[in-house]
Design an enzyme around this catalytic site. Structure first.
Site, PDB file in Angstrom:
ATOM      1  N   ILE A 214      48.311  12.887  44.803  1.00 57.50           N
ATOM      2  CA  ILE A 214      48.574  14.342  44.692  1.00 57.50           C
ATOM      3  C   ILE A 214      47.965  15.155  42.917  1.00 57.50           C
ATOM      4  CG2 ILE A 214      48.894  14.569  46.604  1.00 57.50           C
ATOM      5  CD1 ILE A 214      51.295  16.724  46.572  1.00 57.50           C
ATOM      6  N   ASP A 215      49.461  14.392  42.409  1.00 59.74           N
ATOM      7  CA  ASP A 215      49.555  15.496  41.099  1.00 59.74           C
ATOM      8  C   ASP A 215      48.413  14.963  39.894  1.00 59.74           C
ATOM      9  OD1 ASP A 215      52.125  15.695  42.476  1.00 59.74           O
ATOM     10  OD2 ASP A 215      53.166  14.171  40.532  1.00 59.74           O
ATOM     11  N   TYR A 422      55.169  21.174  49.670  1.00 60.30           N
ATOM     12  CA  TYR A 422      55.133  19.853  50.993  1.00 60.30           C
ATOM     13  C   TYR A 422      53.632  20.158  51.597  1.00 60.30           C
ATOM     14  CZ  TYR A 422      58.946  17.476  49.136  1.00 60.30           C
ATOM     15  OH  TYR A 422      60.165  16.852  48.293  1.00 60.30           O
ATOM     16  N   GLU A 423      53.766  21.076  50.781  1.00 60.10           N
ATOM     17  CA  GLU A 423      52.330  21.595  52.524  1.00 60.10           C
ATOM     18  C   GLU A 423      50.447  20.832  52.163  1.00 60.10           C
ATOM     19  OE1 GLU A 423      54.460  25.171  50.959  1.00 60.10           O
ATOM     20  OE2 GLU A 423      54.288  23.617  50.976  1.00 60.10           O
TER      21      GLU A 423
END
Length: 583
Positions: A214-215, A422-423
């Site tokens: 996701i980064d 973390y969401e």
């Protein structure tokens, strides 16, 4: 009709059940009976450290980029059962289950007796042969769902020849024709090591990587987006957009938001483009400009003071999770701290250099404690644990107090810290990620069927309609370079930071000057699965022009009101304006 679970003991929400029936859109190539790999020239990636990589990965070096297209003679294309394993490695990212679904469907299309083995808990599950054979019934429950809970994930890695020999042993025992490693730069580096070993000791088994993080730090000329980035950025942008509405409602709070992304600022940049905050710090720019922590604090203080003169006592500021590692004096301090810990086993501030001691003393005590409390397995400081947003608030408050502005004398100015991480990791994937990940899974299957060992699964032309996306594979070694100090070098997939000279950052630079005092906040709203805005991609994929990021609207009531012009509203907000409530 209500949308709550009819059964309070049910495992799935109505939305999850609805999403299980979604059929991802795929590139046109996969609508044909069979596909084939065609080698093409790819000069978009310049190979780094070619001589060293040729020695480190001799079985892979020199392999060619290929495109996946309709087979020339589908009727003559040999169809045999494939036996493939899949590993989910590293932190979860939205869409991982759809990679498995695409791979599963491809294998079943090739031959109904094909098998897909899901190894439990990442690479360690593979080495220990802990797996489940995935069935159609099992796969149906996880289609288009978030998380990695189908197989769990793990952070195991390849540690030397013993692990590589174990991989060959496992693949032989299951008669595997392929292994798909879903992961980020470290996991795909492991995939390359295994592929190189398989090529020599078990050439019948091809290893393929799938770009996950996701980064966004796998993005390059051929990987237009790593999967999960779209969903995570939209999840965070929804929350940030809500804060943008909040400041326009209460008018007395500065929200400092730290966004996940330790090594690169891609996520915070995308969120800024989606929501238009008053200030967004980009770590790579901080590093290039050699901007000090004091200079960052001073910029924020000047922003608050100038807005206060205009009668505005609120704002939204975004910072990347990895900001602290880009600040020059903090980088030096952390390096000194790690060296002291490595040498002495414990930290002693008296052993810091004069410069390091000065930086240490500048940090608030609570941040000093965070730096010392938790360590990585190596004993080094866990920089990601430092609450950078709280650090900035503390330092800004101190500076404002020195300038005569504090909460007692100016109660209209308050600060609120947030961390969004973390969401977004296990959110239900957006339509873009659902389609993209399913297509990556199909492509991984096609590469294995065509015996392309040591390749990364690619889907390209992502800014176009899905049918016009193209499937391809690139040797993982072409994405690698050598890391480590002399005598201890090792090959690894290159992490990609924000390109400060690229078109996306350049249009952001133009827009941010206007956002600073213009309050052009935008609320993108929650991810949509149906309707006119459901299939939109991120700005990272579809680079905007300046006019898409600003508003020339003039507010009639007062300088501090929240803008509601057509220019500033998100596509979802515009769509909702047309909704007529039933009464």
């Amino acid at each position: 009709m209500h949308l709550h679970s009819a059964d309070l003991f049910g495992a799935y929400s109505p939305q999850q059940i609805h999403r299980q029936s979604y059929r991802p859109h795929v590139p046109a190539a996969y609508k044909h009976q069979a596909v084939e790999c065609f080698e093409e020239v790819c000069d978009e990636i310049e190979q780094e450290d070619p001589e060293q990589l040729a020695k480190a990965l001799p079985q892979l070096f020199g392999t060619k980029y290929c495109e996946v297209r309709q087979a020339v003679n589908a009727a003559a294309f040999r169809r045999r059962p494939l036996r493939v394993g899949v590993v989910l490695s590293g932190g979860p990212a939205p869409g991982g289950h759809n990679v498995i679904a695409g791979l599963f469907d491809f294998l079943r299309k090739v031959h109904p007796e094909s098998k897909l083995f899901g190894f439990m808990g990442g690479m360690d599950g593979f080495f220990n042969m802990k797996y489940k054979t995935i069935t159609p019934e099992h796969m149906a429950r996880f289609r288009n769902s978030g998380g990695f809970d189908m197989l769990w994930s793990g952070r195991g890695r390849v540690n030397g020849r013993k692990d590589m020999d174990k991989a060959v042993e496992v693949a032989k025992s299951l008669e595997m024709t392929g292994l798909v490693v879903v992961g980020g730069d470290g996991s795909c580096s492991n995939a390359a090591l295994l592929a190189n070993h398989m090529a020599e000791f078990l050439p019948s088994c091809s290893v393929v990587g799938v770009p996950k993080t996701i980064d966004g730090d796998l993005k390059n000329a051929v990987i237009e987006s790593s999967f999960g980035f779209d969903t995570a950025s939209k999840t965070y942008s929804e929350l940030i957009g809500n804060l943008c509405v909040d400041v326009g409602s209460s008018k007395h709070t500065y929200h400092f938001v730290r966004v996940m992304g330790r090594s690169a600022s891609h996520l915070v940049l995308e969120c800024a483009l989606q929501t238009r905050p008053n200030l967004c710090l980009v770590g790579e720019e901080i590093e290039r400009n050699n901007t000090s922590l004091k200079e960052i604090v001073q910029e924020i203080v000047e922003l608050i003071a100038e807005r206060k003169k205009k009668g505005v006592n609120f704002g939204v500021l975004l910072v990347p999770e990895g900001l602290i590692e880009f600040i020059p004096e903090i980088k030096k301090l952390i390096a000194e701290c790690n060296e002291i810990v490595k040498k002495d086993g414990a930290f002693d501030k008296e052993k810091l250099s004069d410069e390091g001691r000065g930086t240490w003393d500048f940090l608030p005590e609570v941040i000093q404690d965070q730096l010392l409390m938790e360590r990585e397995a190596t004993g080094y400081i866990q920089v990601a644990k430092v609450a950078t947003e709280r650090l900035l608030i503390l330092l800004v408050k101190n500076q404002l107090y020195a300038e005569g502005i504090d909460q007692e004398t100016h109660p209209e100015v308050s600060f609120m810290p947030h961390y969004f991480g973390y969401e977004g990791r296990c959110a239900m994937p957006s339509n873009f990620d659902a389609n993209y990940c399913f297509s990556l899974g199909l492509t991984a299957g096609a590469l294995i069927q065509n015996k392309r060992n040591g390749y990364m699964s690619l889907v390209r032309n992502l800014s176009l309609p899905t049918a016009d996306w193209s499937a391809a594979g690139i040797p993982i070694v072409q994405l690698m370079k050598m890391y480590g100090k002399k005598g201890e070098e090792y090959p690894g997939v290159t992490k990609q930071l924000v390109d400060l000279d690229g078109p996306l950052f350049q249009v952001f630079k133009q827009a941010r000057a206007l956002w600073k005092y213009g309050d052009m906040y935008r609320n993108p709203g929650p991810i949509q699965f149906d309707g006119p805005v459901a299939d939109g991609a991120s700005y990272t994929v579809c680079i905007p022009v300046l006019e898409e990021l600003i508003s020339y609207d003039k507010c009639e009531e007062s300088r501090s009101c929240f803008r509601k012009s057509q220019e500033v509203l998100s596509p979802l907000q515009l769509s909702r304006l047309r909704f007529k409530p039933e009464v």
